[in-house]
Design an enzyme around this catalytic site. Structure first.
Site, short mmCIF file in Angstrom:
data_model
loop_
_atom_site.label_atom_id
_atom_site.label_comp_id
_atom_site.label_asym_id
_atom_site.label_seq_id
_atom_site.Cartn_x
_atom_site.Cartn_y
_atom_site.Cartn_z
N SER A 15 -64.27 8.82 62.24
CA SER A 15 -64.41 10.26 62.50
C SER A 15 -65.42 10.90 61.53
O SER A 15 -65.69 10.36 60.45
CB SER A 15 -63.04 10.92 62.31
OG SER A 15 -63.13 12.32 62.45
N LEU A 17 -67.85 12.44 58.98
CA LEU A 17 -68.95 11.95 58.15
C LEU A 17 -69.04 10.43 58.18
O LEU A 17 -70.13 9.86 58.19
CB LEU A 17 -68.76 12.44 56.69
CG LEU A 17 -68.68 13.96 56.50
CD1 LEU A 17 -68.58 14.29 55.01
CD2 LEU A 17 -69.87 14.66 57.12
N CYS A 87 -65.43 7.17 52.93
CA CYS A 87 -65.31 8.51 53.53
C CYS A 87 -63.87 8.88 53.87
O CYS A 87 -63.60 10.04 54.20
CB CYS A 87 -66.13 8.61 54.81
SG CYS A 87 -67.90 8.63 54.56
N SER A 151 -66.72 16.21 46.85
CA SER A 151 -66.79 17.49 47.56
C SER A 151 -67.23 18.53 46.55
O SER A 151 -66.98 18.38 45.34
CB SER A 151 -65.40 17.87 48.08
OG SER A 151 -65.37 19.23 48.45
N TYR A 164 -56.57 18.97 46.31
CA TYR A 164 -57.83 18.44 46.88
C TYR A 164 -58.93 18.43 45.81
O TYR A 164 -59.63 17.43 45.63
CB TYR A 164 -58.23 19.29 48.07
CG TYR A 164 -59.47 18.82 48.79
CD1 TYR A 164 -59.46 17.64 49.53
CD2 TYR A 164 -60.66 19.56 48.76
CE1 TYR A 164 -60.59 17.20 50.21
CE2 TYR A 164 -61.79 19.13 49.44
CZ TYR A 164 -61.76 17.96 50.15
OH TYR A 164 -62.89 17.53 50.82
N LYS A 168 -61.03 15.24 44.23
CA LYS A 168 -62.49 15.12 44.36
C LYS A 168 -63.17 15.17 42.98
O LYS A 168 -64.19 14.51 42.77
CB LYS A 168 -63.04 16.21 45.28
CG LYS A 168 -62.54 16.07 46.72
CD LYS A 168 -62.96 14.73 47.32
CE LYS A 168 -62.60 14.60 48.79
NZ LYS A 168 -63.06 13.33 49.36
N THR A 199 -67.52 18.82 60.81
CA THR A 199 -66.73 17.66 61.24
C THR A 199 -65.36 18.16 61.72
O THR A 199 -65.01 19.31 61.47
CB THR A 199 -66.48 16.67 60.07
OG1 THR A 199 -65.56 17.29 59.17
CG2 THR A 199 -67.76 16.32 59.35
N1 LIG Z 1 -66.11 18.05 56.37
C1 LIG Z 1 -66.45 18.63 55.24
O1 LIG Z 1 -66.90 19.78 55.20
C2 LIG Z 1 -66.29 17.91 53.94
C3 LIG Z 1 -66.75 18.55 52.78
C4 LIG Z 1 -66.63 17.90 51.57
C5 LIG Z 1 -66.06 16.65 51.51
N2 LIG Z 1 -65.61 16.05 52.64
C6 LIG Z 1 -65.01 14.73 52.51
O2 LIG Z 1 -65.66 13.83 53.37
C7 LIG Z 1 -64.75 12.82 53.78
C8 LIG Z 1 -64.78 12.72 55.31
O3 LIG Z 1 -64.40 13.96 55.83
P1 LIG Z 1 -64.53 14.31 57.38
O4 LIG Z 1 -64.81 15.75 57.44
O5 LIG Z 1 -65.43 13.35 58.02
O6 LIG Z 1 -63.00 14.09 57.82
P2 LIG Z 1 -62.36 13.50 59.16
O7 LIG Z 1 -60.96 13.99 59.16
O8 LIG Z 1 -63.23 13.74 60.33
O9 LIG Z 1 -62.37 11.90 58.87
C9 LIG Z 1 -61.57 11.33 57.90
C10 LIG Z 1 -61.18 9.94 58.37
O10 LIG Z 1 -60.40 9.33 57.31
C11 LIG Z 1 -59.35 8.61 57.92
N3 LIG Z 1 -58.26 8.41 56.97
C12 LIG Z 1 -57.45 9.35 56.42
N4 LIG Z 1 -56.53 8.78 55.63
C13 LIG Z 1 -56.78 7.44 55.65
C14 LIG Z 1 -56.17 6.32 55.02
N5 LIG Z 1 -55.11 6.45 54.20
N6 LIG Z 1 -56.68 5.08 55.27
C15 LIG Z 1 -57.73 4.93 56.10
N7 LIG Z 1 -58.35 5.96 56.73
C16 LIG Z 1 -57.87 7.20 56.51
C17 LIG Z 1 -58.94 9.45 59.12
O11 LIG Z 1 -58.22 8.69 60.07
C18 LIG Z 1 -60.28 9.95 59.62
O12 LIG Z 1 -60.81 9.09 60.61
C19 LIG Z 1 -63.38 13.21 53.22
O13 LIG Z 1 -63.16 12.49 52.02
C20 LIG Z 1 -63.55 14.68 52.91
O14 LIG Z 1 -62.71 15.10 51.87
C21 LIG Z 1 -65.70 16.65 53.87
#
Ligand SMILES: NC(=O)c1ccc[n+]([C@@H]2O[C@H](COP(=O)([O-])OP(=O)(O)OC[C@H]3O[C@@H](n4cnc5c(N)ncnc54)[C@H](O)[C@@H]3O)[C@@H](O)[C@H]2O)c1
Length: 258
Positions: A15, A17, A87, A151, A164, A168, A199
């Site tokens: 999913s 990123l 990710c 993050s 959170y 991070k 996302t």
């Molecule tokens: N979207 C944003 O704006 C943003 C900003 C800063 C940081 N991030 C970080 O980027 C990363 C990805 O975020 P995203 O927005 O793509 O999220 P998302 O929810 O689209 O994807 C996260 C994925 O991680 C998987 N996951 C969760 N727990 C898990 C586990 N225990 N074992 C295996 N897989 C697991 C989920 O099934 C999911 O597919 C995260 O670490 C998030 O904190 C996102």
């Protein structure tokens, strides 16, 4: 590192990123193993990326045995691991005291630390053990590269983000000592600290929350694209001199208290 014909693991690759990064890496001629809890999305991602280019392994990043057996599956299928992109993560929101003045259950705090921070270290440390067995490649004699996902909340956590932000911040703090520990083995460690990215994690928030988040982005005045994250990861993987660093990818946002 020359990227073509290398092998990568992307956690959370089903999913957001991670999914975009998997696609970007495949487009560079890399085979990708997606490690994710979400089987349905993981299998769908492999179908879209092509079964010759990608594989899905059901993994809980917090579980050492789950990660060990997934790494074995990748070695059996692809024979080496050169790139790891962490990710997988969750973004729970809860204040230290709720409206009634009750303290946040400790389990909420622990879950965020366990998945985001301990899960990242769990996969990175076990993959590094495998990467250390690679042949040293190129002028820099590299054996592998690890990119973790922090993050901007790791620097400026908002209200409700104590768990959170702490998870991070831990990832930001991890980059340098991990890079130092792995320097002798020719493995680089970096992190990306995204701001507000488009996302499912962000697009699932209420409209008014999304609007107030975008309002603080300086330029370009929009959410970051998952592809922009993937492009940065690919640059970090290919540029041997980036090491021990966390790079913000955020349109110059500085998060406000709320
Ligand atoms: N979207 C944003 O704006 C943003 C900003 C800063 C940081 N991030 C970080 O980027 C990363 C990805 O975020 P995203 O927005 O793509 O999220 P998302 O929810 O689209 O994807 C996260 C994925 O991680 C998987 N996951 C969760 N727990 C898990 C586990 N225990 N074992 C295996 N897989 C697991 C989920 O099934 C999911 O597919 C995260 O670490 C998030 O904190 C996102």
């Amino acid at each position: 590192m020359e990227l073509e014909n290398k092998i990568a693991i992307v956690t959370g690759g089903a999913s957001g990123l991670g999914r975009a990064t998997s696609e970007g890496l495949v487009n560079k001629g890399i085979k990708v193993a997606i490690f994710d809890l979400n089987e349905e999305s993981g299998i769908q991602a492999v179908n879209e990326l092509g079964a010759d280019n990608a594989m899905f392994v059901s993994v809980d990043v917090t579980n050492p045995e789950s990660v060990a057996s997934a790494i074995t599956k990748v070695m059996e299928a692809y024979g080496a691991i050169h790139i790891l992109v962490n990710c997988a993560g969750i973004a729970p929101a809860a204040k230290v005291l709720d409206r009634e003045g009750k303290a946040m259950p400790l389990s909420k705090f622990a879950t965020a630390i366990n998945i985001n921070l301990i899960g990242t270290f769990n996969v990175a440390s076990q993959v590094a053990e495998q990467m250390a067995k690679n042949e040293a490649l190129g002028e820099a004699l590299e054996r592998g590269v690890i990119v973790n996902t922090a993050s901007v909340a790791g620097y400026e956590g908002q209200m409700g983000q104590s768990a959170y932000a702490a998870s991070k911040g831990g990832i930001i703090a991890l980059s340098l000592p991990m890079a130092r520990d792995l320097a002798r083995t020719g493995i680089r460690v970096n992190a990306v600290a995204p701001g507000i990215m488009g996302t499912p994690m962000l697009l699932g928030m209420p409209d008014n929350v999304q609007e107030s988040l975008v309002a603080n982005i300086q330029f370009p005045k929009r959410m970051g694209l998952p592809k922009e994250f993937a492009d940065l990861v690919i640059h970090i993987a290919s540029n041997a001199y980036i090491n021990g660093e966390t790079i913000r990818l955020d349109g110059a946002i500085r998060m406000q208290p709320r």
